[in-house]
Design an enzyme around this catalytic site. Structure first.
Site, short mmCIF file in Angstrom:
data_model
loop_
_atom_site.label_atom_id
_atom_site.label_comp_id
_atom_site.label_asym_id
_atom_site.label_seq_id
_atom_site.Cartn_x
_atom_site.Cartn_y
_atom_site.Cartn_z
N THR A 1 -8.29 2.70 7.56
CA THR A 1 -8.27 1.57 7.92
C THR A 1 -6.46 1.81 7.77
O THR A 1 -5.59 0.03 8.22
CB THR A 1 -8.13 -0.08 6.64
OG1 THR A 1 -7.98 0.72 5.34
CG2 THR A 1 -9.67 0.25 6.75
N GLY A 2 -5.66 2.64 7.90
CA GLY A 2 -4.60 3.09 7.83
C GLY A 2 -4.36 2.75 9.41
O GLY A 2 -4.56 2.62 10.50
N ASP B 1 0.93 -1.00 -0.05
CA ASP B 1 -0.51 0.15 -0.12
C ASP B 1 0.89 1.21 0.20
O ASP B 1 0.24 2.48 -0.30
CB ASP B 1 -1.18 0.33 0.99
CG ASP B 1 -2.06 -0.90 0.79
OD1 ASP B 1 -2.26 -1.26 0.19
OD2 ASP B 1 -3.14 -1.42 2.20
N LYS C 1 2.48 5.77 -3.22
CA LYS C 1 3.47 6.68 -3.68
C LYS C 1 3.12 7.01 -4.92
O LYS C 1 3.58 7.78 -5.55
CB LYS C 1 5.28 6.05 -3.56
CG LYS C 1 6.37 6.85 -4.09
CD LYS C 1 6.86 8.05 -3.58
CE LYS C 1 7.94 8.43 -3.73
NZ LYS C 1 8.93 9.95 -3.07
N GLU D 1 -4.40 10.10 5.03
CA GLU D 1 -4.41 10.85 5.87
C GLU D 1 -3.32 12.20 5.83
O GLU D 1 -2.41 11.76 5.31
CB GLU D 1 -4.53 10.31 6.84
CG GLU D 1 -2.65 9.97 7.66
CD GLU D 1 -2.69 8.55 7.06
OE1 GLU D 1 -1.22 8.36 7.10
OE2 GLU D 1 -3.74 7.87 7.56
N SER E 1 -5.53 5.64 11.35
CA SER E 1 -6.49 6.06 12.72
C SER E 1 -7.01 4.56 12.77
O SER E 1 -7.53 4.84 14.09
CB SER E 1 -7.22 6.69 10.92
OG SER E 1 -9.31 7.23 11.57
N ASP F 1 -0.90 13.81 21.34
CA ASP F 1 0.25 13.39 21.31
C ASP F 1 0.51 13.34 19.34
O ASP F 1 1.30 13.99 18.53
CB ASP F 1 0.40 11.91 20.63
CG ASP F 1 1.02 11.32 21.95
OD1 ASP F 1 1.50 12.72 22.47
OD2 ASP F 1 1.46 10.13 22.17
N ALA G 1 -3.02 9.27 21.30
CA ALA G 1 -3.78 9.80 22.33
C ALA G 1 -3.80 10.75 23.72
O ALA G 1 -2.51 11.35 24.23
CB ALA G 1 -1.45 9.29 22.35
#
Length: 292
Positions: free
Chosen positions: A188-189, A72, A77, A148, A191, A177, A212
């Site tokens: 699905t990454g 992915d 890229k 994102e 996040s 953070d 966090a």
């Protein structure tokens, strides 16, 4: 038909799959070009020449298909080459999980034959764009992200404050953070790993997921993708990090961000038997429950 092939890395034992990809197109006498650095990398790893195949360093609208060989991250890229050209991207997964690169290396020949015959659909994926005040030249060149946009603390173990406005209305200040602004594709990454929701890519949404958070009531928030998100960062350090997918930059603490839906989509090739639901079931192992 004119096809571009790109890879970011040479994954272990992927030589045979790269050769199979090239051969599948050459057998159909399709015009094929390989990204210059990737060709050199493959030839070095295989210790053999790929022959008189032309190379590219950038592409234009004359291409009909962009093949991404890797995981992915390689597709992320790839979008820096494709941009707003509207060229479909097909991902051959020689990496690990592969939410976007869904063509399995064991079925390269059959998958490419289906694509050449037009037996596929296109999944339209929205992107995010980013503007900074003051303007940052490094971001302006490639100011879009498929997964994102995230802000993170830098050089400190202390939290940062992320003042967040939605459509110029104050939402909240995240003591955390950092903060992730994700597309449905990106849900699905990064996040997801921070507790964000899984969002079907056909929906018109974005998700705000704090990293966090120290606010006990802070929860991921799903918004319509026509929202404009403004972020102001403060903290003990003079700099913070902003990432657009895998591209990371350092910004001064006085730099504000405006994030909104990009004016173009990315087209991901989806074979006839593939779907987002199938990918979720297989990649997140939702079908492994013995009761299924």
């Amino acid at each position: 038909m004119k096809v571009a092939i790109y890879g970011q890395f040479y994954h272990e034992n992927s030589g045979a799959h790269i050769i199979a990809t090239i051969t599948a197109f050459q057998k159909k006498n399709i015009e094929l070009l390989i990204e210059e650095n990737f060709k050199s990398l493959v030839e070095k790893e295989l210790n053999q020449s790929l022959g008189a195949i032309n190379t590219f360093t950038s592409i234009d609208a004359s291409y009909d298909l962009f093949i991404s060989i890797g995981g992915d991250g390689t597709i992320l890229k790839s979008i820096t080459y494709v941009g707003a050209l509207g060229i479909p991207i097909a991902g051959i997964n020689t990496g690990r999980l592969g939410f976007l690169a869904t063509i399995q290396k064991e079925y390269i020949s059959e998958s490419i034959a289906s694509i050449i015959q037009g037996n596929y659909t296109v999944s339209e994926r929205s992107l995010l764009s980013i503007e900074t005040t003051p303007e940052e030249e490094n971001i302006t060149k490639l100011n879009f992200a498929l997964n994102e946009v995230a802000v993170n603390r830098k050089n400190t173990t202390s939290m940062i404050k992320v003042d967040t406005h939605v459509n110029e209305k104050y939402l909240t200040t995240y003591f955390s953070d950092g903060l992730i602004v994700a597309t449905p594709t990106g849900s699905t990454g990064y996040s997801l790993s921070c507790g964000g929701p899984v969002i079907d890519p056909s929906t018109k949404n974005i998700a705000l997921t704090p990293i966090a958070p120290h606010n006990l009531s802070a929860r991921p928030l799903v918004l319509p993708d026509d929202c404009v998100i403004d972020l102001s960062i403060s903290g003990r350090e003079d700099e913070y990090l902003v990432s657009l997918d895998s591209r990371i930059m350092t910004l001064h603490i006085d730099t504000t961000l405006r994030i909104k839906k990009a004016p173009f989509n990315i087209k991901i090739v989806q074979l006839e038997n593939d779907s987002f639901i199938k990918t979720l079931r297989e990649k997140l192992l939702w079908g492994e429950d013995k009761r299924n």
